[in-house]
Write a protein that holds these residues in place. Structure first.
Motif, PDB file in Angstrom:
ATOM      1  N   ARG A 129      -7.428   6.547  -3.386  1.00  0.00           N
ATOM      2  CA  ARG A 129      -7.448   6.229  -1.964  1.00  0.00           C
ATOM      3  C   ARG A 129      -6.038   6.372  -1.412  1.00  0.00           C
ATOM      4  O   ARG A 129      -5.085   5.873  -2.023  1.00  0.00           O
ATOM      5  CB  ARG A 129      -7.958   4.812  -1.732  1.00  0.00           C
ATOM      6  CG  ARG A 129      -9.390   4.567  -2.206  1.00  0.00           C
ATOM      7  CD  ARG A 129      -9.856   3.171  -1.836  1.00  0.00           C
ATOM      8  NE  ARG A 129     -11.223   2.920  -2.266  1.00  0.00           N
ATOM      9  CZ  ARG A 129     -11.901   1.815  -1.956  1.00  0.00           C
ATOM     10  NH1 ARG A 129     -11.342   0.873  -1.215  1.00  0.00           N
ATOM     11  NH2 ARG A 129     -13.139   1.637  -2.375  1.00  0.00           N
ATOM     12  N   PHE A 139      -6.190   5.153   7.257  1.00  0.00           N
ATOM     13  CA  PHE A 139      -6.613   6.205   6.347  1.00  0.00           C
ATOM     14  C   PHE A 139      -5.743   7.445   6.527  1.00  0.00           C
ATOM     15  O   PHE A 139      -5.404   7.818   7.649  1.00  0.00           O
ATOM     16  CB  PHE A 139      -8.081   6.577   6.596  1.00  0.00           C
ATOM     17  CG  PHE A 139      -9.054   5.532   6.157  1.00  0.00           C
ATOM     18  CD1 PHE A 139      -9.284   5.297   4.809  1.00  0.00           C
ATOM     19  CD2 PHE A 139      -9.742   4.768   7.091  1.00  0.00           C
ATOM     20  CE1 PHE A 139     -10.186   4.324   4.402  1.00  0.00           C
ATOM     21  CE2 PHE A 139     -10.645   3.791   6.691  1.00  0.00           C
ATOM     22  CZ  PHE A 139     -10.869   3.572   5.347  1.00  0.00           C
ATOM     23  N   ASP A 194     -10.814  -3.973  -6.170  1.00  0.00           N
ATOM     24  CA  ASP A 194     -11.745  -4.243  -5.079  1.00  0.00           C
ATOM     25  C   ASP A 194     -11.277  -5.405  -4.203  1.00  0.00           C
ATOM     26  O   ASP A 194     -11.486  -5.399  -2.984  1.00  0.00           O
ATOM     27  CB  ASP A 194     -13.137  -4.542  -5.634  1.00  0.00           C
ATOM     28  CG  ASP A 194     -13.784  -3.309  -6.253  1.00  0.00           C
ATOM     29  OD1 ASP A 194     -13.254  -2.202  -6.070  1.00  0.00           O
ATOM     30  OD2 ASP A 194     -14.808  -3.467  -6.948  1.00  0.00           O
ATOM     31  N   PHE A 226      -9.131  -4.831  -1.251  1.00  0.00           N
ATOM     32  CA  PHE A 226      -9.845  -4.342  -0.077  1.00  0.00           C
ATOM     33  C   PHE A 226     -10.867  -5.362   0.420  1.00  0.00           C
ATOM     34  O   PHE A 226     -11.779  -5.014   1.165  1.00  0.00           O
ATOM     35  CB  PHE A 226     -10.576  -3.035  -0.411  1.00  0.00           C
ATOM     36  CG  PHE A 226      -9.669  -1.906  -0.810  1.00  0.00           C
ATOM     37  CD1 PHE A 226      -9.285  -0.947   0.111  1.00  0.00           C
ATOM     38  CD2 PHE A 226      -9.190  -1.812  -2.100  1.00  0.00           C
ATOM     39  CE1 PHE A 226      -8.446   0.097  -0.256  1.00  0.00           C
ATOM     40  CE2 PHE A 226      -8.353  -0.776  -2.478  1.00  0.00           C
ATOM     41  CZ  PHE A 226      -7.978   0.186  -1.554  1.00  0.00           C
ATOM     42  N   SER A 239     -10.696  14.292  -0.156  1.00  0.00           N
ATOM     43  CA  SER A 239     -11.423  13.306  -0.961  1.00  0.00           C
ATOM     44  C   SER A 239     -11.735  13.800  -2.372  1.00  0.00           C
ATOM     45  O   SER A 239     -11.973  12.994  -3.270  1.00  0.00           O
ATOM     46  CB  SER A 239     -12.722  12.919  -0.254  1.00  0.00           C
ATOM     47  OG  SER A 239     -13.544  14.057  -0.072  1.00  0.00           O
ATOM     48  N   TYR A 241      -3.370   6.229   2.079  1.00  0.00           N
ATOM     49  CA  TYR A 241      -3.174   5.618   3.400  1.00  0.00           C
ATOM     50  C   TYR A 241      -1.815   6.021   3.956  1.00  0.00           C
ATOM     51  O   TYR A 241      -0.840   6.207   3.211  1.00  0.00           O
ATOM     52  CB  TYR A 241      -3.288   4.092   3.306  1.00  0.00           C
ATOM     53  CG  TYR A 241      -4.620   3.671   2.755  1.00  0.00           C
ATOM     54  CD1 TYR A 241      -5.717   3.490   3.594  1.00  0.00           C
ATOM     55  CD2 TYR A 241      -4.800   3.521   1.381  1.00  0.00           C
ATOM     56  CE1 TYR A 241      -6.955   3.164   3.075  1.00  0.00           C
ATOM     57  CE2 TYR A 241      -6.042   3.193   0.863  1.00  0.00           C
ATOM     58  CZ  TYR A 241      -7.114   3.013   1.717  1.00  0.00           C
ATOM     59  OH  TYR A 241      -8.346   2.704   1.205  1.00  0.00           O
ATOM     60  N   GLY A 289     -12.121  -5.688   4.105  1.00  0.00           N
ATOM     61  CA  GLY A 289     -12.691  -4.515   4.772  1.00  0.00           C
ATOM     62  C   GLY A 289     -12.352  -3.255   4.011  1.00  0.00           C
ATOM     63  O   GLY A 289     -11.990  -3.294   2.839  1.00  0.00           O
ATOM     64  N   SER A 290     -12.448  -2.119   4.670  1.00  0.00           N
ATOM     65  CA  SER A 290     -12.198  -0.851   4.009  1.00  0.00           C
ATOM     66  C   SER A 290     -10.720  -0.544   3.849  1.00  0.00           C
ATOM     67  O   SER A 290     -10.345   0.308   3.049  1.00  0.00           O
ATOM     68  CB  SER A 290     -12.869   0.284   4.796  1.00  0.00           C
ATOM     69  OG  SER A 290     -12.380   0.322   6.133  1.00  0.00           O
TER      70      SER A 290
END
Length: 226
Positions: free
Chosen positions: A172, A156, A136, A139, A162, A174, A142-143
């Motif tokens: 996740r 992203f 966490d 990040f 997803s 990117y 932010g996201s």
């Protein structure tokens, strides 16, 4: 007719499976567990601990790859992992890992004939609380996560589905958006119980990295952990 029927389907002209860009990984299987040790998401393993040797949960290199001799699937130190991020972020990241009850860190790297470089890291912590906190904090601004070396601002991955991850994991993905510099970088994280995976792929040149093998690599590593 006899000659055609005796051939494998993929050897028959016009019937061969079209290459979709996926790499040829070896058949994957989960390693044996110590006696009486549960799987990470079984009912008796509420701490979501991976009891198998972490190195055996690391994705192998695909066929045709040239393996990085310094990232051959063995243990690596924090400095090697931190080198995947920008120079300005490494000191804080290193201290964060030293404070976060990191138990094990292993990695494998390889380069494909088209020049795509891949690195996969597995970080195992003392508990799911520590792995989640470290994940966490990547990040915390932010996201979008901390940017890896070679890219100023990750975006992203719009092509990532997803629901592609295993049932109990968080994935996740990117992808560095155009215009990128001398190389394009894709990276992704898998949070699986007490373990966090980082997958990084990069390739120099205007063509950039391909989405299909990146997604394939991320999914397979996720399945080994989930």
């Amino acid at each position: 007719a006899a000659g055609i029927t005796s051939m494998k389907r993929t050897d028959v002209p016009g019937l061969a499976t079209r290459d979709d860009g996926r790499w040829d990984y070896p058949a994957l299987s989960l390693p044996a567990l110590p006696a009486d040790a549960p799987r990470p998401y079984s009912d008796s393993n509420t701490a979501e601990v991976h009891h198998a040797d972490l190195r055996r949960l690391l994705l192998p290199a695909p066929a045709g790859a040239t393996v990085d001799k310094k990232l051959d699937g063995g243990w690596v130190d924090i400095a090697r992992y931190a080198a995947e991020y920008g120079k300005d972020d490494r000191a804080a990241l290193t201290q964060r890992l030293k404070d976060s009850a990191l138990r094990h860190l292993t990695a494998r790297g390889w380069t494909m004939p088209d020049g795509t470089s891949s690195r996969v890291y597995l970080l195992q912590f003392n508990s799911v609380a520590y792995s989640t906190e470290f994940h966490d904090r990547l990040f915390e601004d932010g996201s979008l996560p901390l940017a890896p070396t070679g890219t100023d601002e990750p975006a992203f991955d719009e092509d990532w589905a997803s629901d592609a991850g295993a049932e109990f994991t968080t994935v996740r993905a990117y992808s560095e958006a155009e215009p990128y510099g001398a190389e394009q970088v894709r990276h992704g994280y898998v949070l699986a119980g007490d373990t966090l995976a980082l997958v990084v792929q990069s390739r120099k040149g205007k063509a950039g990295t391909e989405a299909v093998p990146f997604h394939q690599t991320l999914i397979l590593q996720d399945q080994l952990l989930g």
